[in-house]
Design a protein around this motif. Structure first.
Motif, PDB file in Angstrom:
ATOM      1  N   PHE A  73       0.814  -1.228   0.000  1.00 33.89           N
ATOM      2  CA  PHE A  73       0.000   0.000   0.000  1.00 33.89           C
ATOM      3  C   PHE A  73       0.840   1.267   0.000  1.00 33.89           C
ATOM      4  CE2 PHE A  73      -2.624   3.174   2.412  1.00 33.89           C
ATOM      5  CZ  PHE A  73      -3.588   3.355   1.437  1.00 33.89           C
ATOM      6  N   ARG A  74       1.991   1.250   0.695  1.00 32.95           N
ATOM      7  CA  ARG A  74       2.831   2.437   0.780  1.00 32.95           C
ATOM      8  C   ARG A  74       3.963   2.430  -0.241  1.00 32.95           C
ATOM      9  NH1 ARG A  74       0.493   1.558   5.405  1.00 32.95           N
ATOM     10  NH2 ARG A  74      -0.328   3.322   6.582  1.00 32.95           N
ATOM     11  N   GLY A  75       3.806   1.651  -1.292  1.00 29.88           N
ATOM     12  CA  GLY A  75       4.773   1.689  -2.381  1.00 29.88           C
ATOM     13  C   GLY A  75       5.812   0.587  -2.345  1.00 29.88           C
ATOM     14  N   ILE A  76       6.797   0.730  -3.217  1.00 29.01           N
ATOM     15  CA  ILE A  76       7.828  -0.294  -3.345  1.00 29.01           C
ATOM     16  C   ILE A  76       8.827  -0.182  -2.198  1.00 29.01           C
ATOM     17  CG2 ILE A  76       9.693  -1.162  -4.784  1.00 29.01           C
ATOM     18  CD1 ILE A  76       8.205  -0.140  -7.225  1.00 29.01           C
ATOM     19  N   THR A  77       9.020  -1.268  -1.478  1.00 32.01           N
ATOM     20  CA  THR A  77      10.037  -1.375  -0.430  1.00 32.01           C
ATOM     21  C   THR A  77      10.762  -2.691  -0.694  1.00 32.01           C
ATOM     22  OG1 THR A  77       8.653  -2.648   1.104  1.00 32.01           O
ATOM     23  CG2 THR A  77       8.474  -0.237   1.229  1.00 32.01           C
ATOM     24  N   PRO A  78      11.861  -2.948   0.012  1.00 38.38           N
ATOM     25  CA  PRO A  78      12.545  -4.236  -0.217  1.00 38.38           C
ATOM     26  C   PRO A  78      11.582  -5.417  -0.056  1.00 38.38           C
ATOM     27  CG  PRO A  78      13.955  -2.792   1.066  1.00 38.38           C
ATOM     28  CD  PRO A  78      12.637  -2.073   0.927  1.00 38.38           C
ATOM     29  N   ARG A  79      10.668  -5.319   0.906  1.00 37.08           N
ATOM     30  CA  ARG A  79       9.741  -6.421   1.139  1.00 37.08           C
ATOM     31  C   ARG A  79       8.657  -6.508   0.070  1.00 37.08           C
ATOM     32  NH1 ARG A  79       5.953  -6.935   6.488  1.00 37.08           N
ATOM     33  NH2 ARG A  79       5.246  -4.931   5.649  1.00 37.08           N
ATOM     34  N   SER A  80       8.091  -5.365  -0.304  1.00 36.19           N
ATOM     35  CA  SER A  80       6.943  -5.391  -1.222  1.00 36.19           C
ATOM     36  C   SER A  80       7.332  -5.485  -2.694  1.00 36.19           C
ATOM     37  CB  SER A  80       6.083  -4.138  -1.008  1.00 36.19           C
ATOM     38  OG  SER A  80       6.760  -2.979  -1.450  1.00 36.19           O
ATOM     39  N   LYS A  81       8.624  -5.360  -2.957  1.00 35.11           N
ATOM     40  CA  LYS A  81       9.103  -5.311  -4.343  1.00 35.11           C
ATOM     41  C   LYS A  81       8.537  -6.438  -5.213  1.00 35.11           C
ATOM     42  CE  LYS A  81      13.567  -4.831  -6.760  1.00 35.11           C
ATOM     43  NZ  LYS A  81      13.318  -5.735  -7.876  1.00 35.11           N
ATOM     44  N   ILE A  82       8.560  -7.642  -4.688  1.00 35.67           N
ATOM     45  CA  ILE A  82       8.139  -8.799  -5.495  1.00 35.67           C
ATOM     46  C   ILE A  82       6.684  -8.685  -5.917  1.00 35.67           C
ATOM     47  CG2 ILE A  82       7.480 -10.238  -3.510  1.00 35.67           C
ATOM     48  CD1 ILE A  82       9.283 -11.485  -6.661  1.00 35.67           C
ATOM     49  N   MET A  83       5.878  -8.027  -5.090  1.00 34.09           N
ATOM     50  CA  MET A  83       4.452  -7.876  -5.420  1.00 34.09           C
ATOM     51  C   MET A  83       4.217  -6.946  -6.592  1.00 34.09           C
ATOM     52  SD  MET A  83       1.952  -7.919  -2.131  1.00 34.09           S
ATOM     53  CE  MET A  83       2.940  -7.064  -0.930  1.00 34.09           C
ATOM     54  N   PRO A 108      -0.520  -7.365 -13.229  1.00 31.83           N
ATOM     55  CA  PRO A 108       0.577  -7.272 -14.204  1.00 31.83           C
ATOM     56  C   PRO A 108       1.829  -6.618 -13.616  1.00 31.83           C
ATOM     57  CG  PRO A 108      -1.459  -6.344 -15.093  1.00 31.83           C
ATOM     58  CD  PRO A 108      -1.702  -6.601 -13.651  1.00 31.83           C
ATOM     59  N   ASP A 109       2.946  -6.830 -14.282  1.00 28.66           N
ATOM     60  CA  ASP A 109       4.211  -6.206 -13.889  1.00 28.66           C
ATOM     61  C   ASP A 109       4.005  -4.701 -13.735  1.00 28.66           C
ATOM     62  OD1 ASP A 109       6.855  -5.856 -13.339  1.00 28.66           O
ATOM     63  OD2 ASP A 109       7.584  -6.346 -15.355  1.00 28.66           O
ATOM     64  N   GLY A 110       4.410  -4.162 -12.596  1.00 27.78           N
ATOM     65  CA  GLY A 110       4.241  -2.739 -12.344  1.00 27.78           C
ATOM     66  C   GLY A 110       3.114  -2.430 -11.384  1.00 27.78           C
ATOM     67  N   THR A 111       2.209  -3.387 -11.220  1.00 22.28           N
ATOM     68  CA  THR A 111       1.089  -3.230 -10.291  1.00 22.28           C
ATOM     69  C   THR A 111       1.185  -4.318  -9.233  1.00 22.28           C
ATOM     70  OG1 THR A 111      -0.306  -2.392 -12.079  1.00 22.28           O
ATOM     71  CG2 THR A 111      -1.435  -3.158 -10.087  1.00 22.28           C
ATOM     72  N   ALA A 112       0.899  -3.946  -7.977  1.00 19.85           N
ATOM     73  CA  ALA A 112       1.026  -4.907  -6.882  1.00 19.85           C
ATOM     74  C   ALA A 112      -0.287  -5.602  -6.558  1.00 19.85           C
ATOM     75  CB  ALA A 112       1.553  -4.214  -5.630  1.00 19.85           C
ATOM     76  N   GLY A 113      -0.177  -6.808  -6.062  1.00 20.53           N
ATOM     77  CA  GLY A 113      -1.338  -7.572  -5.625  1.00 20.53           C
ATOM     78  C   GLY A 113      -0.869  -8.943  -5.207  1.00 20.53           C
ATOM     79  N   ALA A 114      -1.653  -9.605  -4.366  1.00 21.42           N
ATOM     80  CA  ALA A 114      -1.267 -10.946  -3.930  1.00 21.42           C
ATOM     81  C   ALA A 114      -2.460 -11.674  -3.341  1.00 21.42           C
ATOM     82  CB  ALA A 114      -0.148 -10.870  -2.897  1.00 21.42           C
ATOM     83  N   VAL A 115      -2.371 -12.995  -3.367  1.00 22.73           N
ATOM     84  CA  VAL A 115      -3.361 -13.835  -2.697  1.00 22.73           C
ATOM     85  C   VAL A 115      -2.628 -14.611  -1.607  1.00 22.73           C
ATOM     86  CG1 VAL A 115      -4.987 -15.737  -2.923  1.00 22.73           C
ATOM     87  CG2 VAL A 115      -4.806 -14.025  -4.746  1.00 22.73           C
ATOM     88  N   LEU A 116      -3.038 -14.373  -0.367  1.00 23.18           N
ATOM     89  CA  LEU A 116      -2.460 -15.076   0.772  1.00 23.18           C
ATOM     90  C   LEU A 116      -3.055 -16.475   0.861  1.00 23.18           C
ATOM     91  CD1 LEU A 116      -0.890 -15.153   3.529  1.00 23.18           C
ATOM     92  CD2 LEU A 116      -2.979 -14.204   4.555  1.00 23.18           C
TER      93      LEU A 116
END
Length: 194
Positions: A73-83, A108-116
């Motif tokens: 939610f707060r953008g690209i960080t080392p942790r969220s990068k893969i999303m 798609p590449d460039g947009t974040a999202g995930a299914v836990l």
DNA sequence: GGGCCGATTGTT
DNA sequence: ACAATCGGCCCG
């Protein structure tokens, strides 16, 4: 090399025993479309000794980039990068100082999202932290391709049984966006977490 | 560097 | 209801 021979043997076994990866096409859909469609799909794990574990997914949650409960939610960080990368890959994070949780990256590449992935039809794999502990999943598996049976972790074909229905409820363990009905589970399945 | 918080779980 | 336990992230 000897190990390569062993490796190849298990590759052949994985495909010939019906553990073929699901189509990458599924991941062209939106996060909220993918999440319920992962119910009934098999998660497969090849351990270091070659043992293969499989278990049907029975509980998932959706997380999107514009969702305050999402790590991206707060953008690209080392942790969220893969999303923010292409879909179909593993997002594994460490939480509460003792547990790991497994997600499938969406969007798609460039947009974040995930299914836990919250629970499997497998003893000791009910609950996202218990699942990763039981199946020896940790951050070293972050970024694995879940649509490749050569990965130590991948998704293979599987579906709901004819008498199974999907239950839709609020997500668990979050303090924001608790009104969103983004948790999907197989109704009445005893492996769904509580 | 400091401090707060967390997509959990098991025990009180 | 609460403790365990530590990485991630924001702030300064």
């Amino acid at each position: 090399m000897a190990w390569r021979g062993v490796y190849t043997f298990y590759m052949a076994k994985a495909t010939s025993t019906g553990l073929k990866p699901i189509s990458r096409r599924l991941f062209r859909n939106s996060t909220l479309e993918i999440a319920p469609k992962l119910l009934g799909v098999n998660l497969c794990r090849r351990l270091d000794d070659g043992t293969i574990l499989t278990g049907r997914i029975v509980e998932v949650e959706a997380y999107t980039q514009d969702d305050p409960a999402c790590h991206a939610f707060r953008g690209i960080t080392p942790r969220s990068k893969i999303m923010y990368g292409p879909p179909g890959f593993a997002y594994v994070y460490f939480i509460y100082g003792m547990y790991h949780c497994l997600n499938a990256v969406t969007e798609p590449d460039g947009t974040a999202g995930a299914v836990l992935i919250r629970a499997l039809e497998y003893d000791g794999a009910n609950g996202p932290g218990r699942l990763c502990r039981q199946w020896q999943i940790d951050k070293s598996m972050n970024g694995l391709d879940l649509l490749d049976s050569e990965s130590p972790l991948w998704l293979s074909q599987g579906s709901l049984k004819s008498d199974e229905t999907i239950e839709i409820t609020p997500r668990i363990g979050i303090s924001v966006a608790t009104d969103r009905l983004w948790r999907f589970s197989i109704r009445g399945n005893k492996f769904v977490s509580k």
